[in-house]
Enzyme design. Structure first.
Site, mmCIF file in Angstrom:
data_model
loop_
_atom_site.group_PDB
_atom_site.id
_atom_site.type_symbol
_atom_site.label_atom_id
_atom_site.label_comp_id
_atom_site.label_asym_id
_atom_site.label_seq_id
_atom_site.Cartn_x
_atom_site.Cartn_y
_atom_site.Cartn_z
ATOM 1 N N ARG A 22 -2.718 -14.152 -2.644
ATOM 2 C CA ARG A 22 -2.889 -14.205 -1.467
ATOM 3 C C ARG A 22 -3.514 -16.056 -1.265
ATOM 4 N NH1 ARG A 22 -1.328 -9.708 0.424
ATOM 5 N NH2 ARG A 22 -1.954 -8.233 0.377
ATOM 6 N N ASP A 53 -6.811 -8.273 4.122
ATOM 7 C CA ASP A 53 -6.662 -9.148 3.441
ATOM 8 C C ASP A 53 -5.790 -9.803 4.221
ATOM 9 O OD1 ASP A 53 -6.397 -7.675 1.496
ATOM 10 O OD2 ASP A 53 -4.604 -6.280 1.649
ATOM 11 N N GLN A 108 -9.049 1.973 -0.557
ATOM 12 C CA GLN A 108 -8.495 1.997 -1.767
ATOM 13 C C GLN A 108 -10.158 3.437 -2.556
ATOM 14 O OE1 GLN A 108 -9.019 -0.853 -4.151
ATOM 15 N NE2 GLN A 108 -7.919 -2.106 -3.779
ATOM 16 N N SER A 110 0.776 -0.832 0.116
ATOM 17 C CA SER A 110 -0.015 -0.078 0.169
ATOM 18 C C SER A 110 0.951 1.005 0.104
ATOM 19 C CB SER A 110 -1.100 0.132 1.472
ATOM 20 O OG SER A 110 -1.562 -1.409 0.820
ATOM 21 N N SER A 140 -13.502 0.759 2.164
ATOM 22 C CA SER A 140 -12.304 0.862 1.294
ATOM 23 C C SER A 140 -11.897 1.994 1.258
ATOM 24 C CB SER A 140 -13.023 0.399 -0.102
ATOM 25 O OG SER A 140 -12.154 0.931 -1.217
HETATM 26 C C1 S3P Z 1 -5.157 -1.633 -0.286
HETATM 27 C C2 S3P Z 1 -6.848 -1.200 0.132
HETATM 28 C C3 S3P Z 1 -7.961 -2.242 0.524
HETATM 29 C C4 S3P Z 1 -6.775 -3.915 0.610
HETATM 30 C C5 S3P Z 1 -5.892 -3.992 -1.010
HETATM 31 C C6 S3P Z 1 -4.719 -2.527 -0.348
HETATM 32 C C7 S3P Z 1 -4.771 -0.067 -0.433
HETATM 33 O O1 S3P Z 1 -8.520 -2.596 0.050
HETATM 34 O O2 S3P Z 1 -7.401 -4.971 0.386
HETATM 35 O O3 S3P Z 1 -5.203 -5.333 -1.079
HETATM 36 O O4 S3P Z 1 -3.576 0.186 -0.464
HETATM 37 O O5 S3P Z 1 -6.012 0.913 -0.090
HETATM 38 P P1 S3P Z 1 -10.543 -1.828 -0.121
HETATM 39 O O6 S3P Z 1 -9.950 -0.949 -0.988
HETATM 40 O O7 S3P Z 1 -10.719 -3.022 -1.505
HETATM 41 O O8 S3P Z 1 -10.704 -2.830 1.002
#
Ligand code: S3P
Length: 450
Positions: free
Chosen positions: A403, A327, A176, A29, A174
């Site tokens: 994973r 994750d 993201q 991330s 989320s």
């Molecule tokens: C991440 C957010 C998570 C995670 C992904 C990395 C990030 O996803 O599952 O591996 O770096 O912001 P989501 O935002 O869809 O939960």
């Protein structure tokens, strides 16, 4: 890019005690965010400890396509000469984000408020994942998106020429989505406000502040209210990427289930928005100790020492903890197979739209290996058989999901018969040194040659 990788069947079988030091790679991330934020500064950002997995390398290529100068200096050190907020150039070709949902969603956000058009694609896994969760809030800035049915990639994003700031309540937990909106807010005048009911990983907020943006976070009855002032001049930085707790999960969980093991995983970030797995394992009775607890770059960090734990018990994982370990459920389900009694995991419907439907992928593979799994739309439960009682012996589909592949390799280390996956190639997206690292600890993970 992982899009066209040839399948690599792999198998994992019982081994002697795992021991030694497992130095896992940089956080995925934070690696994506360092490249993207570096590209949005004027001047040189340097990065050490960057994760050089396929997902992040695809983001590095994308940043070059948008006009940044991104250089691999060797040994995990990288340099990014950015173009400034609002300075992205229009890419000449299609942006291929490979397997990475984080890459594509964050980059869409970062370019959404510049007057340029870009087309995004990915591998079969990424092209099946929903993008409306990002393009809906981006539309509020004035951004347009045209994709395939159901808001899938390939998709073209037309950046807003005259973006307006937005106030957005994120409807799903989320990071993201939250991050895409914040990155879009960087080039909108005025204040962009993002509200999340449940706290998700907060790397974007922390890093934006580190890069000099004006950003505040308030805990209110509505949730976490994040306010970003648009059009800052971001300050180029040095980013030292900490090791990835999501990768640390694999050697830690392996040590807990392989008899006699004692493994040290140094320098792991224990940011509360990421450390839910370790709390859960300790509640199950894992012999998992935090050594040398310290603060690095404003984040809590510790060396994790994991030892074989034959007496773990199944528990009910609190749904409120889901975002902080989202994750890690696949590998938790492996540990749960060796615990006594049921491990119940609720409030996890997001697992169904990750690189694969992770509940489905793990449930099918665990059942094939003799473990009972029950499931519903947003929950699943694994009935543990106790140490020494997991049959194993099956080949599992990794469904283009790193994973899932790694979790089944961990299962094979302590099951009574070897466990295989049809394709371990996706492992390079997040943990390119998984095989040599696990081999050095004493595991038997091998590629199957025809
Ligand atoms: C991440 C957010 C998570 C995670 C992904 C990395 C990030 O996803 O599952 O591996 O770096 O912001 P989501 O935002 O869809 O939960």
């Amino acid at each position: 890019m992982s899009s066209h990788a040839t399948p690599i069947p792999m198998t994992s079988s019982a081994c002697g005690p795992l021991s030694g030091v497992a130095e896992v790679p940089g956080d995925k991330s934070i690696s994506h965010r360092s490249l993207i934020l570096g590209a949005m500064c004027v001047g040189e950002t340097t990065i050490s400890g960057l994760l050089e997995g396929d997902d992040v390398l695809d983001t590095a290529r994308a940043m070059r396509a948008f006009g940044a100068e991104v250089t691999d200096l060797g040994g995990g050190n990288w340099s990014v000469h950015g173009v400034g907020v609002g300075g992205f150039a229009e890419p000449e070709g299609v942006i291929d984000c490979g397997n990475s949902g984080t890459g594509v969603r964050l980059i869409m956000g970062a370019m959404a408020t510049s007057p340029i058009t870009a087309t995004f694609t990915g591998d079969a896994s990424l092209n099946g994942r929903p993008m409306a969760r990002v393009t809906d809030p981006l539309a509020l800035f004035g951004t347009q998106a045209v994709g395939r049915k159901g808001g899938r990639l390939p998709m073209t994003i037309v950046g807003a020429a005259e973006p307006v700031p937005v106030r957005y309540v994120v409807p799903v937990p989320s990071a993201q989505v939250k991050s895409a909106v914040l990155l879009a807010g960087l080039n909108a005048p005025g204040k962009t406000v993002v509200i999340e009911a449940e706290a998700t990983r907060d790397h974007t907020e922390r890093m934006l502040s580190g890069f000099g943006a004006e950003i505040t976070v308030e805990d209110t009855d509505e949730g976490r209210v994040i306010t970003l002032t648009g059009q800052p001049e971001l300050q180029a930085q040095h980013v030292d990427v900490p090791r990835d707790p999501s990768s640390a999960a694999f050697p830690v969980c392996a040590a807990l289930i392989v008899p006699g093991s004692d493994v040290l995983v140094p320098g792991i970030g224990l940011n509360p928005t990421r450390a839910g797995l370790f709390t859960t394992l300790r509640e199950m009775g894992a012999d998992l100790i935090y050594e040398n607890e310290r603060t690095e770059g404003g984040e809590p960090v510790a060396d994790l020492r994991a030892k074989f734990s034959p007496d773990m018990k199944g528990i009910e994982v609190p749904p409120a903890r889901a975002a902080s370990m989202i994750d890690e459920y696949p590998v938790l389900s492996v540990v749960a197979s060796f615990a006594q009694g049921q491990t119940m995991m609720r409030g996890v419907k997001e697992l169904r739209i990750k690189e694969s439907d992770r509940i489905d992928a793990m449930a099918k593979g665990l059942r094939a290996n003799g473990v009972e799994v029950d499931e519903g739309p947003d929950w699943w439960a694994v009935t543990g058989l106790g140490h020494g009682n997991v049959p194993g012996g099956a080949t599992c589909a990794s469904q283009l999901d790193h994973r899932i592949a790694m979790s089944f390799m961990i299962l094979g280390m302590a099951a009574n018969a070897p466990v295989s996956v049809d394709d371990g190639a996706p492992i390079t997206t997040s943990f390119p040194i998984f095989e040599p690292l696990m081999a050095r600890l004493g595991a038997n993970v091998a590629r199957v040659t025809a």
